[in-house]
Design an enzyme around this catalytic site. Structure first.
Site: not given
Ligand code: GRF
Length: 204
Positions: A177, A16, A112, A148, A110, A14, A145
């Site tokens: 990110e 992000n 990625h 990614d 999302n 979590g 659908e």
């Molecule tokens: C991130 O690297 C994101 O790109 C991927 O999953 C990871 C999530 O990290 N989809 P966090 O749970 O937000 O630390």
């Protein structure tokens, strides 16, 4: 400024989610995170959400549902009940059913850890290293659908070093990110966008 009602769905650490919530608190990201859903009861994302005072924090347990459709229907019910306009996936490790994607088309976002369309799937960082790329990065995209595969909202580039490991590269990708995800959500809220084919066209 137009504050968007948002749900975050997360399965893991979590981090992000945490930076998005911090960015909202600092007034840099005009979204209202009113719901956090996790499919994992022990996800740190749930603790982060509770500590940040997100109004509704839910563990939806896949074991209680007979399949993906039923699980997603329960999540959709929560999203509708809380009038969420956007669904922000932040390390959400379940594949969404196509009925869920259709229902919220253009509203699921999302992040990625690769420069899409290269290296889709759960092992993106390892796959990029194994392939020998010299740059990788992260992509914020709309969900459709195709895994990614939806239209790209924003990307950041990260240089790959010769001695990188999965963890060292992922750590540097995550630093990007943490800037890109809140900034992209803010841009979506502040500017708006149209979609032409696969292309996202910002309104300002
Ligand atoms: C991130 O690297 C994101 O790109 C991927 O999953 C990871 C999530 O990290 N989809 P966090 O749970 O937000 O630390």
């Amino acid at each position: 400024m137009n504050s968007k009602a948002v749900a975050v769905m997360a399965s893991g650490r979590g981090t992000n989610l945490k930076v998005i919530l911090e960015s909202v608190t600092k007034g840099e990201c005009p979204v209202d995170v009113r719901l956090v859903i996790s499919d994992k009861g022990d996800a740190e994302a749930l603790t982060i959400a509770r500590e940040a005072g997100v109004p509704y924090v839910a563990h939806v347990d896949p074991k209680k549902f007979s399949g993906r459709e039923q699980f997603d229907a329960e999540c959709a019910e929560l999203l509708d009940r809380h009038s969420c306009q956007w669904i922000v996936l932040a390390g959400y490790m379940r594949i969404l059913s196509s009925s869920f994607v259709r229902r919220f088309r253009g509203r699921i976002i999302n992040i990625h850890p690769s420069l899409l369309p290269s290296f889709v799937g759960a092992k993106a960082v390892e796959d990029a290293l194994e392939y020998g790329v010299k740059v990788s990065g992260c992509t914020v995209h709309l969900v459709d659908e195709v895994l990614d595969g939806g239209p790209i909202l924003a990307q950041s580039v990260v240089t790959v070093f010769d001695d990188d490991t999965r963890d060292s590269l992922h750590t540097r990708i995550q630093i990007e990110e943490y800037k890109l995800y809140p900034a992209t959500l803010a841009r979506m809220a502040n500017e708006g966008f149209d979609i032409e084919g696969r292309q996202v066209i910002w309104k300002k």
